[in-house]
Design a protein around this motif. Sequence first.
Motif, PDB file in Angstrom:
ATOM      1  N   ASP A 162       3.787   1.299  -6.343  1.00  0.00           N
ATOM      2  CA  ASP A 162       3.425   0.006  -6.938  1.00  0.00           C
ATOM      3  C   ASP A 162       4.629  -0.938  -6.949  1.00  0.00           C
ATOM      4  O   ASP A 162       4.518  -2.122  -6.611  1.00  0.00           O
ATOM      5  CB  ASP A 162       2.915   0.187  -8.364  1.00  0.00           C
ATOM      6  N   MET A 163       5.776  -0.425  -7.350  1.00  0.00           N
ATOM      7  CA  MET A 163       6.985  -1.252  -7.416  1.00  0.00           C
ATOM      8  C   MET A 163       7.447  -1.671  -6.021  1.00  0.00           C
ATOM      9  O   MET A 163       7.896  -2.808  -5.815  1.00  0.00           O
ATOM     10  CB  MET A 163       8.096  -0.492  -8.145  1.00  0.00           C
ATOM     11  N   LEU A 164       7.322  -0.772  -5.055  1.00  0.00           N
ATOM     12  CA  LEU A 164       7.665  -1.131  -3.677  1.00  0.00           C
ATOM     13  C   LEU A 164       6.707  -2.197  -3.147  1.00  0.00           C
ATOM     14  O   LEU A 164       7.107  -3.066  -2.363  1.00  0.00           O
ATOM     15  CB  LEU A 164       7.624   0.111  -2.791  1.00  0.00           C
ATOM     16  N   THR A 165       5.462  -2.123  -3.595  1.00  0.00           N
ATOM     17  CA  THR A 165       4.484  -3.154  -3.221  1.00  0.00           C
ATOM     18  C   THR A 165       4.910  -4.517  -3.744  1.00  0.00           C
ATOM     19  O   THR A 165       4.834  -5.524  -3.035  1.00  0.00           O
ATOM     20  CB  THR A 165       3.095  -2.791  -3.772  1.00  0.00           C
ATOM     21  N   VAL A 166       5.362  -4.549  -4.994  1.00  0.00           N
ATOM     22  CA  VAL A 166       5.833  -5.806  -5.601  1.00  0.00           C
ATOM     23  C   VAL A 166       6.969  -6.394  -4.772  1.00  0.00           C
ATOM     24  O   VAL A 166       6.970  -7.593  -4.440  1.00  0.00           O
ATOM     25  CB  VAL A 166       6.289  -5.569  -7.048  1.00  0.00           C
ATOM     26  N   VAL A 167       7.946  -5.560  -4.422  1.00  0.00           N
ATOM     27  CA  VAL A 167       9.078  -6.033  -3.615  1.00  0.00           C
ATOM     28  C   VAL A 167       8.602  -6.494  -2.251  1.00  0.00           C
ATOM     29  O   VAL A 167       8.979  -7.568  -1.762  1.00  0.00           O
ATOM     30  CB  VAL A 167      10.143  -4.920  -3.473  1.00  0.00           C
ATOM     31  N   GLY A 168       7.748  -5.694  -1.634  1.00  0.00           N
ATOM     32  CA  GLY A 168       7.259  -6.031  -0.298  1.00  0.00           C
ATOM     33  C   GLY A 168       6.492  -7.335  -0.247  1.00  0.00           C
ATOM     34  O   GLY A 168       6.562  -8.075   0.732  1.00  0.00           O
ATOM     35  N   LEU A 169       5.769  -7.651  -1.316  1.00  0.00           N
ATOM     36  CA  LEU A 169       5.002  -8.893  -1.354  1.00  0.00           C
ATOM     37  C   LEU A 169       5.894 -10.129  -1.371  1.00  0.00           C
ATOM     38  O   LEU A 169       5.436 -11.234  -1.071  1.00  0.00           O
ATOM     39  CB  LEU A 169       4.091  -8.911  -2.584  1.00  0.00           C
ATOM     40  N   LEU A 170       7.166  -9.955  -1.709  1.00  0.00           N
ATOM     41  CA  LEU A 170       8.100 -11.079  -1.775  1.00  0.00           C
ATOM     42  C   LEU A 170       8.949 -11.200  -0.510  1.00  0.00           C
ATOM     43  O   LEU A 170       9.729 -12.146  -0.384  1.00  0.00           O
ATOM     44  CB  LEU A 170       9.005 -10.932  -3.000  1.00  0.00           C
ATOM     45  N   VAL A 171       8.800 -10.267   0.416  1.00  0.00           N
ATOM     46  CA  VAL A 171       9.581 -10.274   1.658  1.00  0.00           C
ATOM     47  C   VAL A 171       8.770 -10.959   2.755  1.00  0.00           C
ATOM     48  O   VAL A 171       7.669 -10.497   3.091  1.00  0.00           O
ATOM     49  CB  VAL A 171       9.949  -8.839   2.082  1.00  0.00           C
ATOM     50  N   PRO A 172       9.284 -12.046   3.325  1.00  0.00           N
ATOM     51  CA  PRO A 172       8.491 -12.855   4.265  1.00  0.00           C
ATOM     52  C   PRO A 172       7.858 -12.087   5.423  1.00  0.00           C
ATOM     53  O   PRO A 172       6.685 -12.285   5.725  1.00  0.00           O
ATOM     54  CB  PRO A 172       9.507 -13.881   4.781  1.00  0.00           C
ATOM     55  N   LYS A 173       8.576 -11.208   6.071  1.00  0.00           N
ATOM     56  CA  LYS A 173       8.051 -10.547   7.267  1.00  0.00           C
ATOM     57  C   LYS A 173       7.354  -9.227   6.958  1.00  0.00           C
ATOM     58  O   LYS A 173       6.888  -8.558   7.866  1.00  0.00           O
ATOM     59  CB  LYS A 173       9.184 -10.305   8.265  1.00  0.00           C
ATOM     60  N   LEU A 174       7.289  -8.886   5.693  1.00  0.00           N
ATOM     61  CA  LEU A 174       6.736  -7.589   5.317  1.00  0.00           C
ATOM     62  C   LEU A 174       5.439  -7.679   4.539  1.00  0.00           C
ATOM     63  O   LEU A 174       4.609  -6.768   4.598  1.00  0.00           O
ATOM     64  CB  LEU A 174       7.787  -6.831   4.488  1.00  0.00           C
ATOM     65  N   TRP A 175       5.231  -8.779   3.818  1.00  0.00           N
ATOM     66  CA  TRP A 175       4.165  -8.818   2.820  1.00  0.00           C
ATOM     67  C   TRP A 175       2.775  -8.608   3.400  1.00  0.00           C
ATOM     68  O   TRP A 175       1.912  -8.015   2.755  1.00  0.00           O
ATOM     69  CB  TRP A 175       4.239 -10.104   2.008  1.00  0.00           C
ATOM     70  N   ARG A 176       2.539  -9.082   4.632  1.00  0.00           N
ATOM     71  CA  ARG A 176       1.200  -8.909   5.216  1.00  0.00           C
ATOM     72  C   ARG A 176       0.875  -7.433   5.429  1.00  0.00           C
ATOM     73  O   ARG A 176      -0.275  -7.017   5.306  1.00  0.00           O
ATOM     74  CB  ARG A 176       1.095  -9.683   6.527  1.00  0.00           C
ATOM     75  N   TYR A 177       1.871  -6.632   5.757  1.00  0.00           N
ATOM     76  CA  TYR A 177       1.655  -5.193   5.945  1.00  0.00           C
ATOM     77  C   TYR A 177       1.448  -4.490   4.603  1.00  0.00           C
ATOM     78  O   TYR A 177       0.678  -3.524   4.507  1.00  0.00           O
ATOM     79  CB  TYR A 177       2.845  -4.583   6.691  1.00  0.00           C
ATOM     80  N   VAL A 178       2.130  -4.976   3.583  1.00  0.00           N
ATOM     81  CA  VAL A 178       1.995  -4.397   2.247  1.00  0.00           C
ATOM     82  C   VAL A 178       0.572  -4.575   1.718  1.00  0.00           C
ATOM     83  O   VAL A 178       0.082  -3.763   0.927  1.00  0.00           O
ATOM     84  CB  VAL A 178       3.016  -5.041   1.289  1.00  0.00           C
ATOM     85  N   LEU A 179      -0.110  -5.613   2.177  1.00  0.00           N
ATOM     86  CA  LEU A 179      -1.479  -5.852   1.718  1.00  0.00           C
ATOM     87  C   LEU A 179      -2.396  -4.674   2.028  1.00  0.00           C
ATOM     88  O   LEU A 179      -3.349  -4.418   1.275  1.00  0.00           O
ATOM     89  CB  LEU A 179      -2.042  -7.122   2.371  1.00  0.00           C
ATOM     90  N   TYR A 180      -2.141  -3.947   3.114  1.00  0.00           N
ATOM     91  CA  TYR A 180      -3.005  -2.812   3.450  1.00  0.00           C
ATOM     92  C   TYR A 180      -2.994  -1.778   2.316  1.00  0.00           C
ATOM     93  O   TYR A 180      -4.039  -1.274   1.908  1.00  0.00           O
ATOM     94  CB  TYR A 180      -2.550  -2.161   4.761  1.00  0.00           C
ATOM     95  N   TYR A 181      -1.798  -1.478   1.837  1.00  0.00           N
ATOM     96  CA  TYR A 181      -1.699  -0.529   0.718  1.00  0.00           C
ATOM     97  C   TYR A 181      -2.346  -1.107  -0.540  1.00  0.00           C
ATOM     98  O   TYR A 181      -3.069  -0.397  -1.263  1.00  0.00           O
ATOM     99  CB  TYR A 181      -0.236  -0.188   0.435  1.00  0.00           C
ATOM    100  N   ALA A 182      -2.101  -2.386  -0.805  1.00  0.00           N
ATOM    101  CA  ALA A 182      -2.648  -3.017  -2.006  1.00  0.00           C
ATOM    102  C   ALA A 182      -4.175  -2.991  -1.993  1.00  0.00           C
ATOM    103  O   ALA A 182      -4.816  -2.764  -3.032  1.00  0.00           O
ATOM    104  CB  ALA A 182      -2.135  -4.453  -2.125  1.00  0.00           C
ATOM    105  N   ILE A 183      -4.761  -3.214  -0.837  1.00  0.00           N
ATOM    106  CA  ILE A 183      -6.223  -3.181  -0.720  1.00  0.00           C
ATOM    107  C   ILE A 183      -6.751  -1.781  -1.040  1.00  0.00           C
ATOM    108  O   ILE A 183      -7.655  -1.606  -1.870  1.00  0.00           O
ATOM    109  CB  ILE A 183      -6.672  -3.610   0.694  1.00  0.00           C
ATOM    110  N   ILE A 184      -6.169  -0.781  -0.386  1.00  0.00           N
ATOM    111  CA  ILE A 184      -6.662   0.593  -0.547  1.00  0.00           C
ATOM    112  C   ILE A 184      -6.453   1.089  -1.977  1.00  0.00           C
ATOM    113  O   ILE A 184      -7.387   1.581  -2.627  1.00  0.00           O
ATOM    114  CB  ILE A 184      -5.964   1.531   0.458  1.00  0.00           C
ATOM    115  N   TRP A 185      -5.231   0.943  -2.489  1.00  0.00           N
ATOM    116  CA  TRP A 185      -4.932   1.470  -3.814  1.00  0.00           C
ATOM    117  C   TRP A 185      -5.649   0.660  -4.903  1.00  0.00           C
ATOM    118  O   TRP A 185      -6.095   1.220  -5.913  1.00  0.00           O
ATOM    119  CB  TRP A 185      -3.427   1.472  -4.046  1.00  0.00           C
ATOM    120  N   GLY A 186      -5.779  -0.638  -4.693  1.00  0.00           N
ATOM    121  CA  GLY A 186      -6.487  -1.461  -5.672  1.00  0.00           C
ATOM    122  C   GLY A 186      -7.936  -1.046  -5.826  1.00  0.00           C
ATOM    123  O   GLY A 186      -8.447  -0.921  -6.953  1.00  0.00           O
TER     124      GLY A 186
END
Length: 263
Positions: free
Chosen positions: A189-213
């Motif tokens: 969850d915390m890595l997701t928070v960080v990833g959402l703030l990183v310009p080139k990474l956040w779109r990939y982090v959404l995959y985890y957020a969708i599944i885990w959410g």
Amino acid sequence: MLAERSAAKRILQVLTVLLLLGWAWQLWRWTIPLAQFGQSIFPSLDETAIANFQRAWGILIALCGFIVLLPEDKRPRKVLYLAMGFASLSLLLIFLLKFRAKSYQWGNLIEHSIQCALPLIYAYYAFQEHNLRMQWVLRLLIAGTFFGHGLYAIGYYAVPGNYLQMVHNVFGFEPASAERFLFAAGVLDMLTVVGLLVPKLWRYVLYYAIIWGFMTAMARIVAYWDSSIWLESLDIWLNQTLIRLGHGGIPLVLWLLEREQKS
């Protein structure tokens, strides 16, 4: 406009309706920490009056949900804005009551970011298109929800007993193993928070957020389902799932909006 709404906006509409009907059911059938707050100010306040007020509040939130379902020509912009503003304000007040009941644990308030803002997000996209500003709004709301949830999972606050019970019911883990599982989930969850703030990474982090959410939303009804009393199980737990679908739904909506914008 919603007459030409995309898949993302249709999903957003469904999420908003389910959220509001879920909370309406909670207010009508079950409880929020309203009585404790009211009686702390007015000790002689009648519990029956508080319960009736809570049910009436639930009916108003349900009406807001039905307004979302109205055809566009039956639902003027001002009416939609007023209804969604009332809905978001109502949810904010409910979450502040829960915040107080949880001894002012900020994680409890922050983890409701998506739910609180969802009606206003729907109202915005009903008449506006996706843009960079709203992209950041959605990213921050997702980050807030995952951050608040993660604080409990990693044990910054005492790990809620229902978290441990759900992990046990779904996976069969004993308490120690369930705590380790939740800690790992909290770190993600915390890595997701960080990833959402990183310009080139956040779109990939959404995959985890969708599944885990979606998994955490469905966990309520899956973990506590009892087929021998299926009606009671639905009565108690279905709304707990409905109000949390946005935790995976908003990351999905953002992913779809970005893809639609690019295409």
